[in-house]
Motif scaffolding. Structure first.
Motif, short mmCIF file in Angstrom:
data_model
loop_
_atom_site.label_atom_id
_atom_site.label_comp_id
_atom_site.label_asym_id
_atom_site.label_seq_id
_atom_site.Cartn_x
_atom_site.Cartn_y
_atom_site.Cartn_z
N ALA A 11 0.82 -1.21 0.00
CA ALA A 11 0.00 0.00 0.00
C ALA A 11 0.86 1.26 0.00
O ALA A 11 0.43 2.31 -0.47
N VAL A 12 2.06 1.15 0.54
CA VAL A 12 3.00 2.28 0.59
C VAL A 12 4.36 1.79 0.11
O VAL A 12 4.65 0.59 0.15
N GLY A 17 -0.85 -3.08 4.43
CA GLY A 17 -0.29 -4.42 4.30
C GLY A 17 0.38 -4.63 2.96
O GLY A 17 0.69 -3.68 2.25
N MET A 18 0.59 -5.91 2.63
CA MET A 18 1.25 -6.23 1.37
C MET A 18 0.84 -7.61 0.88
O MET A 18 0.34 -8.43 1.64
N ARG A 19 1.08 -7.85 -0.41
CA ARG A 19 0.86 -9.15 -1.04
C ARG A 19 2.20 -9.57 -1.65
O ARG A 19 2.78 -8.83 -2.43
N VAL A 77 1.25 -17.45 -2.62
CA VAL A 77 0.88 -16.06 -2.34
C VAL A 77 0.67 -15.89 -0.84
O VAL A 77 -0.03 -16.69 -0.20
N LEU A 78 1.25 -14.83 -0.29
CA LEU A 78 1.00 -14.42 1.08
C LEU A 78 0.34 -13.06 1.00
O LEU A 78 0.95 -12.09 0.58
N ASP A 79 -0.94 -13.00 1.36
CA ASP A 79 -1.72 -11.77 1.23
C ASP A 79 -2.12 -11.28 2.61
O ASP A 79 -2.98 -11.86 3.26
N THR A 80 -1.47 -10.21 3.06
CA THR A 80 -1.78 -9.63 4.37
C THR A 80 -2.38 -8.24 4.20
O THR A 80 -2.31 -7.42 5.12
N THR A 81 -2.97 -7.98 3.05
CA THR A 81 -3.50 -6.64 2.78
C THR A 81 -4.79 -6.40 3.55
O THR A 81 -5.59 -7.32 3.80
N LEU A 82 -4.99 -5.18 3.93
CA LEU A 82 -6.21 -4.79 4.63
C LEU A 82 -7.42 -5.00 3.73
O LEU A 82 -8.48 -5.45 4.18
N LYS A 83 -7.26 -4.74 2.45
CA LYS A 83 -8.37 -4.95 1.51
C LYS A 83 -8.84 -6.39 1.54
O LYS A 83 -10.05 -6.66 1.63
N GLU A 137 10.52 -7.73 -7.42
CA GLU A 137 9.80 -6.68 -8.15
C GLU A 137 8.81 -6.07 -7.17
O GLU A 137 8.03 -6.81 -6.55
N THR A 138 8.85 -4.77 -7.01
CA THR A 138 7.92 -4.12 -6.08
C THR A 138 6.99 -3.17 -6.84
O THR A 138 7.35 -2.63 -7.88
N SER A 139 5.80 -3.03 -6.30
CA SER A 139 4.86 -2.04 -6.84
C SER A 139 3.98 -1.53 -5.71
O SER A 139 3.72 -2.25 -4.74
N VAL A 140 3.56 -0.30 -5.83
CA VAL A 140 2.67 0.32 -4.84
C VAL A 140 1.26 0.32 -5.41
O VAL A 140 1.04 0.78 -6.54
N LYS A 141 0.33 -0.24 -4.65
CA LYS A 141 -1.08 -0.30 -5.05
C LYS A 141 -1.89 0.37 -3.95
O LYS A 141 -2.11 -0.20 -2.89
N ASN A 142 -2.34 1.58 -4.22
CA ASN A 142 -3.07 2.36 -3.21
C ASN A 142 -4.36 1.67 -2.77
O ASN A 142 -4.80 1.84 -1.63
N ASN A 143 -4.97 0.88 -3.65
CA ASN A 143 -6.25 0.25 -3.31
C ASN A 143 -6.11 -0.86 -2.27
O ASN A 143 -7.11 -1.37 -1.77
#
Length: 118
Positions: free
Chosen positions: A54-55, A90-92, A99-105, A80-86
């Motif tokens: 997210a950041v 957290g992060m994926r 896949v480890l998905d700890t994103t708030l979304k 490879e990193t990327s920022v996804k505001n949506n």
């Protein structure tokens, strides 16, 4: 083009030369080339860890993740990193099919699904 990409291209080209020399049907040659190129693309992706966050992550955070992922998979991994505001927070992290998905979304989507199921 990296060393692995050049090696993969050479292998595909050599196999296609063999197939073209021993197969008369154009459709078969096209299908074989398509399959070989797909295998080559898939093989070259296997050493990549994609991190969506997210950041922006610091170099230290990226290094810690890289070390943990390399330890888990017992091989050298490119990041490879990327920022996804949506993602909201957290992060994926993904490598191959893992896949480890700890994103708030995702956590909110899972909570929503659980509440709807009640």
């Amino acid at each position: 083009m990296g060393t692995n990409d050049a090696q993969t291209k050479q292998i595909v080209d050599e196999m296609m030369a063999y197939v073209e020399g021993n197969t008369r049907e154009t459709a078969v040659r096209r299908k074989v080339r398509t399959l070989l190129e797909k295998v080559g693309r898939d093989a070259s992706r296997k050493n990549v860890c994609r991190i969506e966050s997210a950041v922006p992550l610091s170099d230290v955070q990226i290094s810690v993740i890289k070390n943990a992922v390399e330890h888990k998979f017992s091989r050298t991994i490119d990041i490879e990193t990327s920022v996804k505001n949506n993602l909201m927070g957290g992060m994926r992290i993904s490598v191959d099919d893992w896949v480890l998905d700890t994103t708030l979304k995702t956590q909110l989507d899972n909570l929503k699904s659980s509440l709807i199921a009640l």
